[in-house]
Each structure stands twice: as C-alpha cells, then as structure tokens.
Design a protein around this motif. Structure first.
Motif, short mmCIF file in Angstrom:
data_model
loop_
_atom_site.label_atom_id
_atom_site.label_comp_id
_atom_site.label_asym_id
_atom_site.label_seq_id
_atom_site.Cartn_x
_atom_site.Cartn_y
_atom_site.Cartn_z
N ALA A 100 11.11 -10.31 3.54
CA ALA A 100 10.66 -8.99 3.06
C ALA A 100 11.78 -8.34 2.25
CB ALA A 100 10.27 -8.10 4.25
N GLY A 101 11.72 -8.46 0.94
CA GLY A 101 12.74 -7.91 0.07
C GLY A 101 12.74 -6.39 0.07
N ALA A 102 13.85 -5.81 -0.39
CA ALA A 102 13.99 -4.35 -0.39
C ALA A 102 12.91 -3.66 -1.21
CB ALA A 102 15.38 -3.97 -0.92
N LYS A 103 12.43 -4.31 -2.28
CA LYS A 103 11.40 -3.71 -3.11
C LYS A 103 10.04 -3.67 -2.43
CE LYS A 103 13.40 -4.96 -7.62
NZ LYS A 103 13.18 -5.74 -8.86
N SER A 104 9.88 -4.45 -1.38
CA SER A 104 8.56 -4.54 -0.74
C SER A 104 8.50 -3.83 0.60
CB SER A 104 8.17 -6.02 -0.56
OG SER A 104 9.10 -6.70 0.25
N ILE A 105 9.44 -2.91 0.85
CA ILE A 105 9.42 -2.22 2.14
C ILE A 105 8.13 -1.41 2.31
CG2 ILE A 105 10.73 -0.22 1.31
CD1 ILE A 105 11.98 -0.12 4.14
N ASP A 106 7.61 -0.85 1.20
CA ASP A 106 6.35 -0.10 1.30
C ASP A 106 5.19 -1.01 1.67
OD1 ASP A 106 7.60 2.28 0.68
OD2 ASP A 106 7.20 2.13 -1.46
N ALA A 107 5.33 -2.30 1.32
CA ALA A 107 4.25 -3.26 1.61
C ALA A 107 4.50 -4.02 2.91
CB ALA A 107 4.13 -4.25 0.44
N PHE A 108 5.48 -3.58 3.70
CA PHE A 108 5.83 -4.30 4.93
C PHE A 108 4.64 -4.44 5.89
CE2 PHE A 108 7.98 -4.59 9.14
CZ PHE A 108 8.63 -5.79 8.94
N PRO A 109 3.81 -3.39 6.09
CA PRO A 109 2.64 -3.56 6.96
C PRO A 109 1.70 -4.67 6.48
CG PRO A 109 3.00 -1.24 6.50
CD PRO A 109 3.91 -2.00 5.59
N THR A 110 1.56 -4.77 5.17
CA THR A 110 0.69 -5.83 4.62
C THR A 110 1.29 -7.20 4.88
OG1 THR A 110 -0.04 -4.31 2.89
CG2 THR A 110 -0.42 -6.66 2.51
N LEU A 111 2.62 -7.32 4.73
CA LEU A 111 3.29 -8.60 5.01
C LEU A 111 3.07 -9.01 6.47
CD1 LEU A 111 6.73 -8.19 3.17
CD2 LEU A 111 4.81 -9.64 2.49
N LEU A 112 3.16 -8.04 7.37
CA LEU A 112 2.93 -8.34 8.79
C LEU A 112 1.50 -8.83 9.02
CD1 LEU A 112 4.70 -5.32 10.55
CD2 LEU A 112 5.61 -7.62 10.15
N ASP A 113 0.54 -8.15 8.39
CA ASP A 113 -0.87 -8.53 8.58
C ASP A 113 -1.17 -9.90 7.99
OD1 ASP A 113 -1.31 -6.14 9.88
OD2 ASP A 113 -2.04 -5.10 8.09
N LYS A 114 -0.60 -10.18 6.81
CA LYS A 114 -0.86 -11.47 6.15
C LYS A 114 -0.24 -12.63 6.91
CE LYS A 114 -1.55 -10.05 1.33
NZ LYS A 114 -1.01 -10.15 -0.06
N SER A 115 0.81 -12.35 7.67
CA SER A 115 1.48 -13.42 8.41
C SER A 115 0.65 -13.95 9.56
CB SER A 115 2.81 -12.92 8.95
OG SER A 115 2.62 -12.03 10.05
N SER A 116 -0.30 -13.15 10.05
CA SER A 116 -1.13 -13.50 11.22
C SER A 116 -0.30 -13.71 12.49
CB SER A 116 -1.98 -14.75 10.94
OG SER A 116 -2.81 -14.54 9.83
N LEU A 117 0.92 -13.20 12.49
CA LEU A 117 1.80 -13.36 13.65
C LEU A 117 1.76 -12.15 14.57
CD1 LEU A 117 4.91 -14.85 11.79
CD2 LEU A 117 3.33 -16.09 13.30
N PHE A 118 1.09 -11.09 14.12
CA PHE A 118 1.09 -9.84 14.88
C PHE A 118 -0.34 -9.30 14.99
CE2 PHE A 118 5.11 -10.26 12.66
CZ PHE A 118 6.03 -10.06 13.68
N PRO A 119 -0.61 -8.57 16.06
CA PRO A 119 -1.92 -7.94 16.19
C PRO A 119 -2.07 -6.80 15.18
CG PRO A 119 -0.49 -7.23 17.97
CD PRO A 119 0.25 -8.31 17.24
N PRO A 120 -3.29 -6.35 14.94
CA PRO A 120 -3.48 -5.22 14.01
C PRO A 120 -2.80 -3.96 14.54
CG PRO A 120 -5.56 -6.32 14.51
CD PRO A 120 -4.56 -6.86 15.47
N ALA A 121 -2.44 -3.07 13.62
CA ALA A 121 -1.85 -1.79 14.00
C ALA A 121 -2.87 -0.96 14.77
CB ALA A 121 -1.37 -1.04 12.76
N GLN A 122 -2.41 -0.34 15.86
CA GLN A 122 -3.30 0.47 16.70
C GLN A 122 -3.07 1.96 16.53
OE1 GLN A 122 -5.80 -0.86 18.60
NE2 GLN A 122 -5.19 -2.74 17.55
N GLU A 123 -1.86 2.35 16.13
CA GLU A 123 -1.56 3.77 15.96
C GLU A 123 -0.40 3.90 15.00
OE1 GLU A 123 1.47 4.75 17.23
OE2 GLU A 123 1.94 3.05 18.51
N THR A 124 -0.19 5.12 14.50
CA THR A 124 0.82 5.33 13.47
C THR A 124 1.98 6.21 13.94
OG1 THR A 124 -0.45 7.23 12.63
CG2 THR A 124 -0.85 5.09 11.60
N LEU A 125 2.06 6.48 15.26
CA LEU A 125 3.16 7.29 15.76
C LEU A 125 4.48 6.54 15.63
CD1 LEU A 125 1.63 8.80 19.02
CD2 LEU A 125 2.00 9.96 16.83
#
Length: 408
Positions: A100-125
């Motif tokens: 995850a390069g520095a330019k893609s920090i805003d897209a970090f949630p998308t990178l996590l989702d595309k990896s299929s290594l993590f469950p979906p986000a449940q809350e934003t706190l």
C-alpha cells in the motif's frame, strides 16, 4: 484479530499508521503490543533517506520466519518506501500480502476488501485516542520539487482535506481525551480550503472544546505569512514553537536545492517569528554536492543569527530518482568535518537557549504527574504532582541539559 504497527519515519507516518489501523479496527482488529501476539503486521515506511528505507526493508525480510510460525498471518507493507519500490517487493518477498503505497492511503479500505483477507467493515468509529496529543493530517503531498527530495514523487501533489472533515476529527480526538492537537502536512502551512487559510484553521481548531494547545509540522518558509504571524501572536493556544526546515544558509545552495527562498528571505521570516516570541528548531543538510566552504560558513553564520534552540543536522544523502542524485558527491571526510562543526555549534546554542529560560514563566501541559512541555517546546520538571493533561503556570528555576526545573 490483532495488529502490530511498525512505523518508520516522521509524525505524519505515525498519523498514517493510525489512519490505516482505524480501517482494520473497523474490520474487528485490536492493537497488539508485540509481533508475537499479532495476526497482522502493518509496516509503514519512510524513504526520505536511504538508511530509513533500508531499515524498513530489512525488517520486512525478518518477517518471513514470523509468518511461517502461524498459518493465516498477514503482512502489509505501506507508506513511502512501498510507493517507491512498488509491486516488485512481492517478487523479492513472496510472503508479503499487501503493498500500500503512500499515494493510495485514501484507497486503503479498498485494498483491504480486494485482498479477501479481512471481513467487511462493520463500523467507522476510530480506535481510542492514545496519549494527550492527537495527530490530525490536514493535507497530503507536496508541490515543491526540491532537487534532493524524493517525497513529492512518492506522495504526489498537494491535496488538502476539507475543514469540516478536519474539525470533525479534532472534535473526536478531543472528546477522547486529546488536550493537544498536532496538525500534519508536508508543507502544512500551505493549507488552503476555499477561502479558509492555514491561519483560519489554526484558530478554528483552537476553539474546539477540550483543545488546550495546537501544534503543527512541517511548515515551509514560503508560507510564513502575515495572517499566520497574526494568529500566532494573538492566539495563546497556538504553541510558541515552530520546526522550520531551512536546509542551508547559502542563497546559492538554496537556489540549487530549489527551495524557493533566499538567505535574506529566511532571515526576514526568522526575525518575524522572533517578534512573535516563537522558539525555532530546524533541519539542516551539510555537504550538498555544490556546497563550497564559503557556502558552509554562510550556514554557520545564519545558525548564529537565528539562535535555533534545536536542529536536526544531516549529511547529504542522494536519493535515486531525484535531480541531485546525478551530481558529484563531496568527499566523505569533508561531510564528516562539516557535520561535526555544525553539531558542536548547535549543542552550544541549545545549552544557551535552555539557560535563557531561567526566570521566565511558562505554561506547561503536564504529560506526566511531574513533567510536561511548555508552549515553546521545552521539557519542564515540577517538584509537585499535577493532574495529567492540566496546564500549570510555573517559573523556571534552573536548567540541566535538555530539561528545565520549575520553582515551586
């Protein structure tokens, strides 16, 4: 799921690590205190100097054994070095899961989702605020192209976050116990949101309930403006300290560095800051490839005039991909000699700056029961105990090294 954060670099990298962790937290993660107890290791990296990048890559190499020890472990390599080195990292380190390069920090949630290594986000706190200082990124990237600097290439051009977004994050951190807010950006005082300037933002942040002090880094001399100086002069919640990287005291070297200012402009800005009773610390590079002995002497004389209370001094380090990397380097012996001379001068000025605080009154934000920092960024020890997070008014009785002692 537990995540261990390994951050290399500056306060902005620390803030980026916290932001990335917040997205993992939304997917059920908790913070791990050691790599051994972690299921995920997030390595956030710096590439300003070759040594910093080397440390991060070496740390990544040592994680191969960690990953083998437990099935399902995940490694994320993020930040500036990740941006520069790119996907070729996965070829050299096949056990690496996400880059995850520095330019893609805003897209970090998308990178996590595309990896299929993590469950979906449940809350934003956001995770709970740790410590008294809340780090808030207000802009990313840099529009300068200093000839020695890799940052614009790995972080991209300036992108300012909206004032409402920033203030909401400040309110959240203050509600969770932050007494001091640190606003972050590559050229933080270049911030602009429509008609709202950096000075406007400083004043608005200081008005958030619970905020006792506002700091910022890293500013650029070009944006030390009259409205900024007015805000600092009249708003007691804005810290009376600025870390202002000057890099050199020679106009010739500054021009070749493409810093966008001259020695004369620097001295004008520093005089204006002194008029606002601000202490100034700085960054200085010695041994830029075109630096002559005369240029170096100009740096020393500017340091004398400015009376910096602290300075981070570095030997020039070429970064591949920057214009200055093509220049012929000075002899290592010359670099060492000049750095030693500069460091000795800075140590002497620092000792004088601490001694000069004796007899002054300081507003100290207590970070421990008997120790805190003044508005102008000196550490102060008290004989009495106070509530952590409170601000106490003390007179300075003596100085010992880099510590002041209150008279009580």
């Amino acid at each position: 799921m537990k995540v261990f954060l390994q951050t290399f670099g500056c306060q902005m990298n620390l803030a980026d690590s916290q932001e990335m962790f917040s997205h993992l937290h939304a997917r059920g993660a908790q913070l791990a205190q050691t790599p051994e107890e972690a299921d995920v290791i997030l390595v956030n990296t710096c590439t300003v100097r070759e040594h910093a990048e080397h440390r991060a890559v070496s740390f990544l190499g040592r994680l191969a054994k960690w990953k083998q020890q437990k099935p399902g472990r995940v490694i994320i390599f993020a930040g500036c070095a990740a941006q520069r080195l790119g996907e070729k990292l996965k070829k050299e380190f096949p056990f690496l899961d996400i880059v995850a390069g520095a330019k893609s920090i805003d897209a970090f949630p998308t990178l996590l989702d595309k990896s299929s290594l993590f469950p979906p986000a449940q809350e934003t706190l956001s995770p709970a605020q740790e410590g008294l200082t809340g780090y808030v990124t207000i802009m990313r990237g840099c529009d300068f192209r200093c000839s020695y600097c890799i940052v614009p290439y790995v972080r991209g051009p300036v992108k300012c976050l909206s004032s409402p977004h920033i203030l909401q994050e400040v309110r959240q951190k203050a509600a969770q116990g932050a007494k001091e807010i640190m606003l972050l950006g590559q050229t933080v005082n270049a911030y602009k949101d429509g008609a709202s300037s950096f000075a406007d933002l400083l004043n608005r942040v200081s008005e958030v309930p619970g905020v006792e002090r506002v700091r910022f880094m890293s500013p650029h001399p070009a944006y030390i403006t009259p409205d900024f100086l007015a805000a600092v002069r009249h708003n007691p919640k804005i810290a009376k300290h600025i870390h202002l990287p000057i890099q050199s005291g020679s106009s010739k070297v500054l021009r070749e560095m493409k810093r966008g200012y001259t020695r004369e402009i620097l001295l004008e800005k520093l005089a204006a800051l002194a008029d606002c009773q601000m202490t100034v610390s700085t960054d200085i590079i010695v041994g830029f490839p075109t630096e002559t002995e005369e240029d170096f002497q100009q740096t020393l004389s500017l340091v004398d005039q400015a009376q910096f209370f602290a300075a981070y001094c570095f030997k020039y380090s070429p970064r591949a991909g920057t214009p200055a990397a093509q220049m012929t380097l000075l002899a290592e012996e010359t670099l060492e000699q000049r750095l030693d001379i500069l460091l000795n001068k800075v140590r002497d000025l620092s000792a004088r700056a601490y001694t000069a605080q004796i007899g002054t009154r300081q507003q100290v934000l207590m970070e421990e029961e008997n120790k805190g920092r003044s508005s102008n960024n000196f550490w102060v020890k008290t004989s009495k105990n106070y509530t952590i997070g409170s601000i106490v008014d003390v007179e300075i009785a003596r100085a010992d090294g880099t510590l002041l002692f209150a008279k009580e």
